[in-house]
Design an enzyme around this catalytic site. Sequence first.
Site, mmCIF file in Angstrom:
data_model
loop_
_atom_site.group_PDB
_atom_site.id
_atom_site.type_symbol
_atom_site.label_atom_id
_atom_site.label_comp_id
_atom_site.label_asym_id
_atom_site.label_seq_id
_atom_site.Cartn_x
_atom_site.Cartn_y
_atom_site.Cartn_z
ATOM 1 N N GLU A 127 11.172 -0.167 6.542
ATOM 2 C CA GLU A 127 9.808 -0.155 7.084
ATOM 3 C C GLU A 127 9.799 -0.932 8.395
ATOM 4 O O GLU A 127 10.321 -2.053 8.454
ATOM 5 C CB GLU A 127 8.819 -0.787 6.106
ATOM 6 C CG GLU A 127 7.375 -0.638 6.560
ATOM 7 C CD GLU A 127 6.353 -1.210 5.580
ATOM 8 O OE1 GLU A 127 5.182 -1.294 5.965
ATOM 9 O OE2 GLU A 127 6.716 -1.568 4.445
ATOM 10 N N GLY A 267 9.416 -11.170 4.481
ATOM 11 C CA GLY A 267 9.241 -11.948 3.262
ATOM 12 C C GLY A 267 9.705 -11.172 2.054
ATOM 13 O O GLY A 267 10.481 -11.657 1.233
ATOM 14 N N GLU A 270 8.524 -3.605 -0.629
ATOM 15 C CA GLU A 270 8.158 -2.964 -1.893
ATOM 16 C C GLU A 270 8.921 -1.686 -2.188
ATOM 17 O O GLU A 270 8.426 -0.838 -2.952
ATOM 18 C CB GLU A 270 6.662 -2.645 -1.881
ATOM 19 C CG GLU A 270 6.237 -1.515 -0.934
ATOM 20 C CD GLU A 270 5.823 -1.954 0.454
ATOM 21 O OE1 GLU A 270 5.167 -1.188 1.158
ATOM 22 O OE2 GLU A 270 6.171 -3.093 0.842
ATOM 23 N N ASN A 271 10.121 -1.481 -1.649
ATOM 24 C CA ASN A 271 10.879 -0.261 -1.911
ATOM 25 C C ASN A 271 10.748 0.166 -3.376
ATOM 26 O O ASN A 271 10.863 -0.649 -4.284
ATOM 27 C CB ASN A 271 12.366 -0.483 -1.618
ATOM 28 C CG ASN A 271 12.593 -1.312 -0.377
ATOM 29 O OD1 ASN A 271 12.284 -0.894 0.710
ATOM 30 N ND2 ASN A 271 13.127 -2.510 -0.578
ATOM 31 N N GLU A 304 4.249 -7.268 -4.116
ATOM 32 C CA GLU A 304 5.216 -6.174 -3.973
ATOM 33 C C GLU A 304 5.200 -5.258 -5.193
ATOM 34 O O GLU A 304 5.356 -4.040 -5.063
ATOM 35 C CB GLU A 304 6.621 -6.727 -3.728
ATOM 36 C CG GLU A 304 6.734 -7.673 -2.536
ATOM 37 C CD GLU A 304 6.182 -7.116 -1.232
ATOM 38 O OE1 GLU A 304 6.148 -5.883 -1.074
ATOM 39 O OE2 GLU A 304 5.780 -7.906 -0.363
ATOM 40 N N HIS A 307 2.293 -2.793 -5.026
ATOM 41 C CA HIS A 307 2.521 -1.692 -4.092
ATOM 42 C C HIS A 307 3.038 -0.438 -4.800
ATOM 43 O O HIS A 307 2.956 0.652 -4.225
ATOM 44 C CB HIS A 307 3.552 -2.111 -3.034
ATOM 45 C CG HIS A 307 2.962 -2.646 -1.770
ATOM 46 N ND1 HIS A 307 1.965 -1.999 -1.071
ATOM 47 C CD2 HIS A 307 3.252 -3.773 -1.055
ATOM 48 C CE1 HIS A 307 1.661 -2.688 0.015
ATOM 49 N NE2 HIS A 307 2.425 -3.775 0.049
ATOM 50 N N GLU A 326 -1.622 -2.094 2.814
ATOM 51 C CA GLU A 326 -1.469 -3.550 2.866
ATOM 52 C C GLU A 326 -2.774 -4.290 2.581
ATOM 53 O O GLU A 326 -2.791 -5.260 1.821
ATOM 54 C CB GLU A 326 -0.889 -3.972 4.213
ATOM 55 C CG GLU A 326 0.530 -3.475 4.449
ATOM 56 C CD GLU A 326 1.535 -3.979 3.422
ATOM 57 O OE1 GLU A 326 1.206 -4.873 2.622
ATOM 58 O OE2 GLU A 326 2.672 -3.465 3.417
#
Length: 623
Positions: A127, A267, A270-271, A304, A307, A326
């Site tokens: 990303e 940081g 969220e894959n 995460e 997401h 987000e």
Amino acid sequence: MRTEQPKMIYLKDYQAPDYLIDETHLTFELFEDHSLVHAQLVMRRNPERGAGLPPLVLDGQQLELLSVNLADQPLTDADYQLTDSHLTVQPKSETFTLDTTVKIHPETNTALEGLYKSSGMFCTQCEAEGFRKITYYLDRPDVMSVFTTTVIAEQHSYPVLLSNGNPIASGPGEDGRHWATWEDPFKKPAYLFALVAGDLWCVEDSFTTMTNREVALRIYVEPENIDKCQHAMTSLKKSMRWDEETYGREYDLDIFMIVAVNDFNMGAMENKGLNIFNSSAVLARAETATDAAHQRVEAIVAHEYFHNWSGNRVTCRDWFQLSLKEGFTVFRDSGFSADMNSATVKRIQDVAYLRTHQFAEDAGPMAHAVRPDSFIEISNFYTLTVYEKGSEVVGMIHTLLGAEGFRKGSDLYFDRHDGQAVTCDDFIKAMEDANGADLSQFKRWYSQAGTPRLAVSEAYDAAAKTYSLTFRQSCPPTPDKVEKLPFVIPVALGLLDGQGAGIALRLTGEATAGDTSRVISVTEAEQTFTFVDIAEKPLPSLLRGFSAPVKLSFPYSRDQLMFLMQHDSDGFNRWDAGQQLAVQVLQELIGQHQAGQPLKLDQRLIDALRTVLSDERLDQAMV
């Protein structure tokens, strides 16, 4: 090296992709001095784009093209066009496969974008536009595909081979190498792709979903960090349960993994099914970490994980819609943290951060809307406005519709758009349709930059027993726009009587009195609300819970601030009144010092603090 000049990209110029990718099959051969990426893309013409077969233009940067096959036929140099940033081929039919092999150099990739190698480990960060540094692809969020990924590497140095989805096969290879294949059955854009290969240790647990599915949980870390993972695992399980109970969202794969990497340029990311974190965002041990550090880990793990639905199962159509995933997810993780800890303190922390940092962004030369109209480089818009103000915008929808109405809207949003790449307008439409509401004016929060100012004045008529509040809203000019149209500003408020009790509220024209706290919507540049049956002049408690990201002004006296600090039923406003009172007292002491006068502390601050400290019914964290 890229040679073309960067150009401005505009939201108004958005066009759907000419082609779609139904299946993505990747094979990575990882070596110490290079890596090979074999990609097979099962593609088709996008029916939304009409008839004809325009050229297929794929994104690609820093790639060495070794071979390209179209519909199983090898292409020569004359059959395609290659630039620093694109590969262009000409399809011959509406459905086809495209096979490419490229050589890349993760070992020299110091940008930590795409596939890179650091500290003896291969890792990805895609990303927003990192996947184009891995292979030629339609690297845009509105192209969603099912991925199957095989990773091949030397077994001794890289015993752990991870990618998105569920593991479906693995085994030994030749010359001390081994392989593993992962299949992600849910469509996703390329920015959610992840791969990790390295010598990692693992903490394992499991979670039983609300439909009694058993999900394996694994946190992978570098060996020296193995004793600092338990809090993150506990936080993950809490997050999974909370998302089921609060949003009805169940996890969908057989396994959920977190990898903590010391060298990671964000940081956390969220894959799908394989979250990659900077180690600092995962590791905590009770003996050495503060309460704040534990809460930070808990919040990031939750963010995460959340997401998985607000960003992965439903993603953003284009990067202008970044706040769709987000802002909504920050709102969700704030709600989780509020439920896990002190809701009042969480709100105070969020607002203090917003006022200090995001309000400054709104007032500066980089002010931009929650959904910007244009950008040159998308990475410039990973901002407090998109994240924190975007969360406040979602929070205002929650305030206007109520918890039940918001849940109906989020259910419709997830159900309607599962597996799709959508826009902020689609989110608003789901909220409207689920509640029969009209949020057309509210959408100005997405398109207008700046922090609105809300000035409030009062009038009390003792004979008529009416109390009126007049609201005047304005918004300073920002670089994108001088004149601003009125926002919808939800104002949560209450009225306190002389003993500090809340008064049941009834506006002119209403049949019966309601609760002692309510929400009114300020929608005009100037608007007056009149409350009836008010036996004495009340003290207003305005913008409870900081119900809108605005700068509020009301001429409170010190006595009134002290009274709110002692009696307000809203914890946030008690704190805020205390802040205002304390600042006024400090400024007075500074003035006395500068004038050479003896320092005299206002007793009202002491009295108010004494009241708060001695009230055992209050939230102790707030106190």
